[in-house]
Write a protein that holds these residues in place. Sequence first.
Motif, PDB file in Angstrom:
ATOM      1  N   UNK A 195      33.065  55.348 109.622  1.00  0.00           N
ATOM      2  CA  UNK A 195      33.291  56.843 109.549  1.00  0.00           C
ATOM      3  C   UNK A 195      33.190  57.550 110.833  1.00  0.00           C
ATOM      4  N   UNK A 196      32.247  57.395 111.618  1.00  0.00           N
ATOM      5  CA  UNK A 196      32.351  57.719 112.978  1.00  0.00           C
ATOM      6  C   UNK A 196      33.564  57.520 113.898  1.00  0.00           C
ATOM      7  N   UNK A 197      34.146  56.387 113.571  1.00  0.00           N
ATOM      8  CA  UNK A 197      35.539  55.960 114.275  1.00  0.00           C
ATOM      9  C   UNK A 197      36.552  56.903 113.920  1.00  0.00           C
ATOM     10  N   UNK A 198      36.418  57.392 112.629  1.00  0.00           N
ATOM     11  CA  UNK A 198      37.586  58.219 111.930  1.00  0.00           C
ATOM     12  C   UNK A 198      37.137  59.600 112.542  1.00  0.00           C
ATOM     13  N   UNK A 199      35.940  59.870 112.570  1.00  0.00           N
ATOM     14  CA  UNK A 199      35.788  61.442 113.334  1.00  0.00           C
ATOM     15  C   UNK A 199      36.221  61.398 114.572  1.00  0.00           C
TER      16      UNK A 199
END
Length: 221
Positions: A195-199
């Motif tokens: 999720x952090x990578x997508x943000x």
Amino acid sequence: MTYSWDFHSVWQYWDLFLWGLWITVLYTFGSIFFGVLIGFLTCAARLSGWMVLSATARVYQEIFRCTPLLVQLLWFYYAFPLLVGGSIDNRVAAMLTLSLYAGAFYAEIFRGGIVSIDRGQREAAAAIGMSPWQSMSRIILPQAMKRVLPSFINQSVIQFKNTSLVSVISVADLAYMAAVVNGQTYRPLESYTLMAGLYIAMLLPLTQAADWIERRLRVSD
């Protein structure tokens, strides 16, 4: 004990992550659109000569700027329906709260840009026969918008991240889907790292654009 990372089990739910990202983007751009409209109206009210209108706009701004967005989301979803004697869809509550929250900050950004323009320019415009609206639209606003653009982009980046809070009222955004995947796989580190990578993938270009615009404006000044 060494933790064994396993992104494969999480990536099997890539469709949920992409759907959550799509919902996050929709809420981001939707709330920015409505927030800009609210911000301009609030800014106009603050700069108007009507005391009641200006004071009302100021109260609205302070309420939304001085309370956490999480509290606002919970209040609009749970408390507001009790006050009006009805019900509100969680998706409507999320968009309404995000838009009002963004509008309060955008209004201050716009107001700061407008008041930063030298008052002498308004007086010069009036001296050559321009109406207040003409001087505002042709002289003041173009300069003000140029000055506030970096701040506007930065606030919009913050707005993108703020959408993660709508998951607390069960809106299926990226954060909500990451929690769902974690519940299915029991892999919280992988779920929230993805999720952090997508943000980061979505927001890094925007932050770089804001820095580039700020440098360009500094050079042009």
